[in-house]
Design a protein around this motif. Structure first.
Motif, PDB file in Angstrom:
ATOM      1  N   LYS A 129     -25.029 -25.479  24.861  1.00  0.00           N
ATOM      2  CA  LYS A 129     -23.801 -26.225  24.604  1.00  0.00           C
ATOM      3  C   LYS A 129     -24.101 -27.589  23.978  1.00  0.00           C
ATOM      4  CE  LYS A 129     -20.577 -25.907  27.865  1.00  0.00           C
ATOM      5  NZ  LYS A 129     -20.002 -25.921  29.221  1.00  0.00           N
ATOM      6  N   ARG A 130     -25.284 -28.112  24.260  1.00  0.00           N
ATOM      7  CA  ARG A 130     -25.669 -29.424  23.760  1.00  0.00           C
ATOM      8  C   ARG A 130     -26.100 -29.395  22.298  1.00  0.00           C
ATOM      9  NH1 ARG A 130     -29.175 -30.939  28.239  1.00  0.00           N
ATOM     10  NH2 ARG A 130     -30.729 -29.748  27.151  1.00  0.00           N
ATOM     11  N   HIS A 131     -26.699 -28.309  21.865  1.00  0.00           N
ATOM     12  CA  HIS A 131     -27.295 -28.226  20.526  1.00  0.00           C
ATOM     13  C   HIS A 131     -26.310 -28.480  19.375  1.00  0.00           C
ATOM     14  CE1 HIS A 131     -30.039 -27.087  17.379  1.00  0.00           C
ATOM     15  NE2 HIS A 131     -29.149 -26.220  16.947  1.00  0.00           N
ATOM     16  N   PRO A 132     -25.141 -27.839  19.317  1.00  0.00           N
ATOM     17  CA  PRO A 132     -24.253 -28.091  18.184  1.00  0.00           C
ATOM     18  C   PRO A 132     -23.742 -29.530  18.123  1.00  0.00           C
ATOM     19  CG  PRO A 132     -23.282 -26.449  19.641  1.00  0.00           C
ATOM     20  CD  PRO A 132     -24.622 -26.775  20.166  1.00  0.00           C
ATOM     21  N   ASN A 133     -23.513 -30.142  19.268  1.00  0.00           N
ATOM     22  CA  ASN A 133     -23.065 -31.540  19.260  1.00  0.00           C
ATOM     23  C   ASN A 133     -24.144 -32.451  18.703  1.00  0.00           C
ATOM     24  OD1 ASN A 133     -20.545 -31.055  20.404  1.00  0.00           O
ATOM     25  ND2 ASN A 133     -21.427 -30.994  22.453  1.00  0.00           N
ATOM     26  N   ARG A 134     -25.368 -32.172  19.073  1.00  0.00           N
ATOM     27  CA  ARG A 134     -26.479 -32.984  18.575  1.00  0.00           C
ATOM     28  C   ARG A 134     -26.637 -32.811  17.069  1.00  0.00           C
ATOM     29  NH1 ARG A 134     -32.835 -32.536  20.079  1.00  0.00           N
ATOM     30  NH2 ARG A 134     -33.410 -34.516  19.170  1.00  0.00           N
ATOM     31  N   ALA A 135     -26.474 -31.582  16.571  1.00  0.00           N
ATOM     32  CA  ALA A 135     -26.568 -31.341  15.131  1.00  0.00           C
ATOM     33  C   ALA A 135     -25.456 -32.076  14.380  1.00  0.00           C
ATOM     34  CB  ALA A 135     -26.489 -29.841  14.848  1.00  0.00           C
ATOM     35  N   ASP A 136     -24.250 -32.107  14.941  1.00  0.00           N
ATOM     36  CA  ASP A 136     -23.140 -32.832  14.310  1.00  0.00           C
ATOM     37  C   ASP A 136     -23.413 -34.332  14.261  1.00  0.00           C
ATOM     38  OD1 ASP A 136     -21.689 -30.539  13.833  1.00  0.00           O
ATOM     39  OD2 ASP A 136     -20.500 -30.712  15.667  1.00  0.00           O
ATOM     40  N   ARG A 137     -23.929 -34.875  15.357  1.00  0.00           N
ATOM     41  CA  ARG A 137     -24.244 -36.300  15.364  1.00  0.00           C
ATOM     42  C   ARG A 137     -25.337 -36.634  14.350  1.00  0.00           C
ATOM     43  NH1 ARG A 137     -24.001 -35.573  20.976  1.00  0.00           N
ATOM     44  NH2 ARG A 137     -26.272 -35.645  21.110  1.00  0.00           N
ATOM     45  N   HIS A 138     -26.320 -35.766  14.251  1.00  0.00           N
ATOM     46  CA  HIS A 138     -27.424 -35.991  13.303  1.00  0.00           C
ATOM     47  C   HIS A 138     -26.907 -35.989  11.861  1.00  0.00           C
ATOM     48  CE1 HIS A 138     -31.529 -35.878  11.824  1.00  0.00           C
ATOM     49  NE2 HIS A 138     -31.205 -34.849  11.068  1.00  0.00           N
ATOM     50  N   ARG A 139     -26.064 -35.013  11.536  1.00  0.00           N
ATOM     51  CA  ARG A 139     -25.523 -34.915  10.168  1.00  0.00           C
ATOM     52  C   ARG A 139     -24.649 -36.115   9.833  1.00  0.00           C
ATOM     53  NH1 ARG A 139     -21.020 -33.092   7.772  1.00  0.00           N
ATOM     54  NH2 ARG A 139     -20.105 -32.403   9.718  1.00  0.00           N
ATOM     55  N   SER A 140     -23.801 -36.513  10.757  1.00  0.00           N
ATOM     56  CA  SER A 140     -22.933 -37.663  10.478  1.00  0.00           C
ATOM     57  C   SER A 140     -23.747 -38.950  10.342  1.00  0.00           C
ATOM     58  CB  SER A 140     -21.866 -37.810  11.545  1.00  0.00           C
ATOM     59  OG  SER A 140     -22.456 -38.076  12.792  1.00  0.00           O
ATOM     60  N   HIS A 141     -24.809 -39.078  11.122  1.00  0.00           N
ATOM     61  CA  HIS A 141     -25.665 -40.266  11.013  1.00  0.00           C
ATOM     62  C   HIS A 141     -26.343 -40.317   9.642  1.00  0.00           C
ATOM     63  CE1 HIS A 141     -28.169 -43.560  12.365  1.00  0.00           C
ATOM     64  NE2 HIS A 141     -29.234 -42.916  11.903  1.00  0.00           N
ATOM     65  N   GLN A 142     -26.793 -39.158   9.152  1.00  0.00           N
ATOM     66  CA  GLN A 142     -27.438 -39.117   7.833  1.00  0.00           C
ATOM     67  C   GLN A 142     -26.450 -39.478   6.722  1.00  0.00           C
ATOM     68  OE1 GLN A 142     -29.073 -35.138   7.790  1.00  0.00           O
ATOM     69  NE2 GLN A 142     -31.153 -35.987   7.945  1.00  0.00           N
ATOM     70  N   VAL A 143     -25.234 -38.947   6.802  1.00  0.00           N
ATOM     71  CA  VAL A 143     -24.231 -39.222   5.765  1.00  0.00           C
ATOM     72  C   VAL A 143     -23.854 -40.695   5.776  1.00  0.00           C
ATOM     73  CG1 VAL A 143     -21.843 -38.775   5.083  1.00  0.00           C
ATOM     74  CG2 VAL A 143     -23.332 -36.881   5.690  1.00  0.00           C
ATOM     75  N   LEU A 144     -23.652 -41.251   6.958  1.00  0.00           N
ATOM     76  CA  LEU A 144     -23.265 -42.657   7.045  1.00  0.00           C
ATOM     77  C   LEU A 144     -24.415 -43.599   6.673  1.00  0.00           C
ATOM     78  CD1 LEU A 144     -21.053 -42.571  10.240  1.00  0.00           C
ATOM     79  CD2 LEU A 144     -20.324 -42.691   7.859  1.00  0.00           C
ATOM     80  N   ALA A 145     -25.646 -43.180   6.919  1.00  0.00           N
ATOM     81  CA  ALA A 145     -26.791 -44.008   6.531  1.00  0.00           C
ATOM     82  C   ALA A 145     -26.899 -44.102   5.014  1.00  0.00           C
ATOM     83  CB  ALA A 145     -28.067 -43.445   7.117  1.00  0.00           C
ATOM     84  N   ALA A 146     -26.505 -43.055   4.312  1.00  0.00           N
ATOM     85  CA  ALA A 146     -26.541 -43.068   2.854  1.00  0.00           C
ATOM     86  C   ALA A 146     -25.460 -43.985   2.285  1.00  0.00           C
ATOM     87  CB  ALA A 146     -26.360 -41.650   2.320  1.00  0.00           C
ATOM     88  N   ALA A 147     -24.416 -44.253   3.058  1.00  0.00           N
ATOM     89  CA  ALA A 147     -23.306 -45.080   2.577  1.00  0.00           C
ATOM     90  C   ALA A 147     -23.480 -46.555   2.940  1.00  0.00           C
ATOM     91  CB  ALA A 147     -21.996 -44.559   3.140  1.00  0.00           C
ATOM     92  N   THR A 148     -24.643 -46.952   3.423  1.00  0.00           N
ATOM     93  CA  THR A 148     -24.835 -48.365   3.779  1.00  0.00           C
ATOM     94  C   THR A 148     -25.043 -49.208   2.529  1.00  0.00           C
ATOM     95  OG1 THR A 148     -27.205 -48.003   4.071  1.00  0.00           O
ATOM     96  CG2 THR A 148     -25.827 -47.864   6.033  1.00  0.00           C
ATOM     97  N   GLY A 149     -24.865 -50.463   2.680  1.00  0.00           N
ATOM     98  CA  GLY A 149     -25.013 -51.376   1.553  1.00  0.00           C
ATOM     99  C   GLY A 149     -23.753 -52.193   1.380  1.00  0.00           C
ATOM    100  N   PRO A 150     -23.552 -52.730   0.192  1.00  0.00           N
ATOM    101  CA  PRO A 150     -22.334 -53.521  -0.024  1.00  0.00           C
ATOM    102  C   PRO A 150     -21.087 -52.643   0.099  1.00  0.00           C
ATOM    103  CG  PRO A 150     -23.592 -53.304  -2.069  1.00  0.00           C
ATOM    104  CD  PRO A 150     -24.418 -52.708  -0.980  1.00  0.00           C
ATOM    105  N   ALA A 151     -20.040 -53.195   0.665  1.00  0.00           N
ATOM    106  CA  ALA A 151     -18.806 -52.455   0.905  1.00  0.00           C
ATOM    107  C   ALA A 151     -18.116 -52.141  -0.412  1.00  0.00           C
ATOM    108  CB  ALA A 151     -17.872 -53.256   1.797  1.00  0.00           C
ATOM    109  N   SER A 152     -17.902 -50.863  -0.648  1.00  0.00           N
ATOM    110  CA  SER A 152     -17.143 -50.451  -1.823  1.00  0.00           C
ATOM    111  C   SER A 152     -16.275 -49.272  -1.434  1.00  0.00           C
ATOM    112  CB  SER A 152     -18.079 -50.080  -2.979  1.00  0.00           C
ATOM    113  OG  SER A 152     -18.718 -48.856  -2.719  1.00  0.00           O
ATOM    114  N   ALA A 153     -15.122 -49.196  -2.040  1.00  0.00           N
ATOM    115  CA  ALA A 153     -14.163 -48.145  -1.715  1.00  0.00           C
ATOM    116  C   ALA A 153     -14.687 -46.771  -2.115  1.00  0.00           C
ATOM    117  CB  ALA A 153     -12.833 -48.418  -2.401  1.00  0.00           C
ATOM    118  N   THR A 154     -15.369 -46.689  -3.255  1.00  0.00           N
ATOM    119  CA  THR A 154     -15.856 -45.376  -3.721  1.00  0.00           C
ATOM    120  C   THR A 154     -16.928 -44.823  -2.792  1.00  0.00           C
ATOM    121  OG1 THR A 154     -17.457 -46.461  -5.170  1.00  0.00           O
ATOM    122  CG2 THR A 154     -15.310 -45.878  -6.127  1.00  0.00           C
TER     123      THR A 154
END
Length: 130
Positions: free
Chosen positions: A37-62
């Motif tokens: 039961k823990r595995h899919p939640n951990r995979a979701d958190r990992h994926r969202s962390h990777q996507v959000l890490a790519a969006a770091t930097g100066p704030a832009s709407a795009t």
């Protein structure tokens, strides 16, 4: 509530008690159910962390819109690869299977086994109509 006789208690036990028939140790199931039961939640958190890490930097709407659409594009692992525990088997079915195996291997006499199975089946049927 009226008191139950030992025979009635045994019949109810055959009808309502359940056992793990998956074939693995029931003690290990305690850990494995939580892990599955823990595995899919951990995979979701990992994926969202990777996507959000790519969006770091100066704030832009795009960049923020791209990250948001990327997060929403893929379904959650919890919905797609969700693990579910199989139902446990009734005690009467487990005992019947075990007795038939003992007769097949020659451990018990087939006539004795059938008598025991009839007794289990009768007790279970008496408990089910109450």
């Amino acid at each position: 509530m009226a008191r139950r006789s030992p025979q009635e208690k045994k019949a109810l036990s055959y009808a309502k008690d359940r056992r793990n028939d998956y074939g693995e140790n029931d003690k290990s199931s305690r850990k494995n159910i939580r892990r599955n039961k823990r595995h899919p939640n951990r995979a979701d958190r990992h994926r969202s962390h990777q996507v959000l890490a790519a969006a770091t930097g100066p704030a832009s709407a795009t960049a923020s819109e791209a990250a948001e659409t990327k997060l929403l594009a893929k379904k959650s692992m919890w919905l797609t690869k969700r693990w579910r525990k199989d139902r446990d088997a009734p005690l009467a079915d487990m005992l019947t299977c075990q007795l038939r195996r003992r007769a097949r291997l020659g451990i018990d006499a087939p006539s004795t086994v059938e008598a025991r199975i009839d007794r289990i089946r009768g007790a279970r049927d008496r408990a089910s109509w109450r």
